[in-house]
Design an enzyme around this catalytic site. Structure first.
Site, short mmCIF file in Angstrom:
data_model
loop_
_atom_site.label_atom_id
_atom_site.label_comp_id
_atom_site.label_asym_id
_atom_site.label_seq_id
_atom_site.Cartn_x
_atom_site.Cartn_y
_atom_site.Cartn_z
N TYR A 1 1.26 -1.17 0.17
CA TYR A 1 0.07 -0.46 -0.01
C TYR A 1 0.89 1.36 0.08
O TYR A 1 1.38 1.43 1.13
CB TYR A 1 -1.27 0.11 1.63
CG TYR A 1 -2.32 -0.83 1.29
CD1 TYR A 1 -2.27 -2.12 0.26
CD2 TYR A 1 -2.64 -0.99 2.19
CE1 TYR A 1 -3.55 -2.36 -0.21
CE2 TYR A 1 -4.25 -1.78 3.01
CZ TYR A 1 -4.38 -2.39 1.17
OH TYR A 1 -4.98 -3.57 1.47
N PHE B 1 -12.99 -3.24 0.54
CA PHE B 1 -13.84 -2.37 -0.34
C PHE B 1 -15.19 -2.36 -0.21
O PHE B 1 -15.57 -2.09 -1.75
CB PHE B 1 -13.19 -2.89 -2.36
CG PHE B 1 -13.54 -1.81 -3.32
CD1 PHE B 1 -12.48 -0.30 -3.24
CD2 PHE B 1 -13.33 -2.04 -4.17
CE1 PHE B 1 -12.47 0.81 -3.67
CE2 PHE B 1 -14.05 -0.99 -4.52
CZ PHE B 1 -13.01 0.30 -4.75
N LEU C 1 -17.79 -0.43 0.70
CA LEU C 1 -18.27 0.89 0.90
C LEU C 1 -18.83 1.41 -1.00
O LEU C 1 -18.61 0.38 -2.18
CB LEU C 1 -17.97 2.18 0.44
CG LEU C 1 -16.98 2.62 1.97
CD1 LEU C 1 -16.44 3.61 1.96
CD2 LEU C 1 -17.58 1.92 2.95
N PRO D 1 -27.64 0.34 -9.27
CA PRO D 1 -28.79 1.16 -8.36
C PRO D 1 -30.38 0.44 -8.14
O PRO D 1 -30.43 1.14 -7.31
CB PRO D 1 -28.79 1.82 -10.36
CG PRO D 1 -27.95 1.41 -11.34
CD PRO D 1 -27.28 0.24 -10.62
#
Length: 290
Positions: free
Chosen positions: A62, A219, A221, A226
């Site tokens: 990272y 990851f 979120l 839709p």
């Protein structure tokens, strides 16, 4: 904050906060280089721990050691109850691409580098990140990890980015403590990304529950589907919360074996994420969300 236990039936169980913090977003753009606001990055780490977070997720690739160095600067000497989890099996090239780094000698090199940059003599939990089919078989990669475990450099070994078949194979090869896969309310199955496929958490959740393996969503979120977003937005309005908070709350309610690690480079967003741990979704909420 509620807790979860890693390797509950082992000689060295680790009980940590049920909501952790993933450090990947503390780096610069494209997970590369130093943070835009270094003082805020350090304060985020300190605030998370002060708020009761006892599980941090990092990797030496990272930003190229950036998050490890930030963790050490912000928190060393570490609280006795803090578990720092790192990952090996990948590296970054100068063009910012992600490539396998998973031969036994490379895995050893990565572990030694994590020990050095974090200032530790033993890493409590290390995830072997799988980078898809390649020349190094899974048994050879895990064999190297278990050897490092026998040497005392690793306490527990986990797997990251694994398919169901890979997890089943790993469980046959030795003691797997945790799994780290992409997983969120709106993204539950395999995702194809430019640097490869990310297997979803839903594909392995029942195996994790069966074997008492915390599943650590990364990851996580909301960023897709839709129709799913419409539902989560409605529940968010009812709870006076954000969709991101409801995503975290949904993960916490989905299974007691989920350990979310939402990451952010914003102190305000960190506080919002931490507040999600106390949101109580009703059975009707969960049924509506599906």
């Amino acid at each position: 904050m509620s807790t979860i236990t890693i390797a509950p039936n082992s000689a060295h169980p680790l009980t940590v906060s049920r909501l952790g913090y993933g450090t990947m977003r503390l780096t610069g753009p494209e997970i590369w280089g130093e943070p835009a606001n270094r003082p805020e990055a350090l304060q985020i780490l300190r605030t998370a721990v002060e708020a009761g977070v006892t599980f941090l997720d990092t990797a030496d690739y990272y930003g190229q050691d950036v998050t490890n160095r930030l963790i050490r600067e912000a928190l060393f000497p570490y609280p006795s109850n803090l578990v720092i989890c790192t990952k090996v099996g990948a590296t970054r090239r100068s063009d910012k691409s992600w490539v396998p780094f998973n031969r036994p000698e490379q895995l050893r090199q990565s572990i030694e580098n994590n020990l050095r940059t974090l200032g530790q003599e033993q890493i409590q939990l290390v995830h072997l990140r799988l980078m898809g089919p390649g020349p190094v078989p899974l048994d050879e990669q895990l064999g190297a990890m278990f050897e490092l475990q026998r040497e005392g450099k690793i306490l527990h070994v986990g797997l990251s980015n694994v398919t169901r078949a890979e997890l089943e194979a790993g469980l046959r090869l030795g003691p797997i403590a945790t799994v780290e896969n992409m997983y969120s309310y709106a993204q539950r199955t395999t995702v194809r990304l430019p640097h490869g496929a990310n297997p979803g958490g839903e594909e392995v959740l029942d195996l994790c529950e069966q074997h008492q393996l915390p599943l650590i969503p990364f990851f996580s979120l909301v960023h897709a589907l839709p129709k799913a977003l419409d539902k989560i937005a409605e529940v968010a309005r009812q709870h006076n919360a954000t969709p991101a908070q409801i995503n975290i709350a949904w993960l916490l309610h989905r299974s007691p074996w989920l350990l979310p690690i939402p990451g952010t480079s914003s102190l305000a967003h960190l506080r919002e994420n931490l507040a999600a741990a106390v949101i109580q979704l009703s059975p009707a909420d969960m049924a509506y969300l599906g």
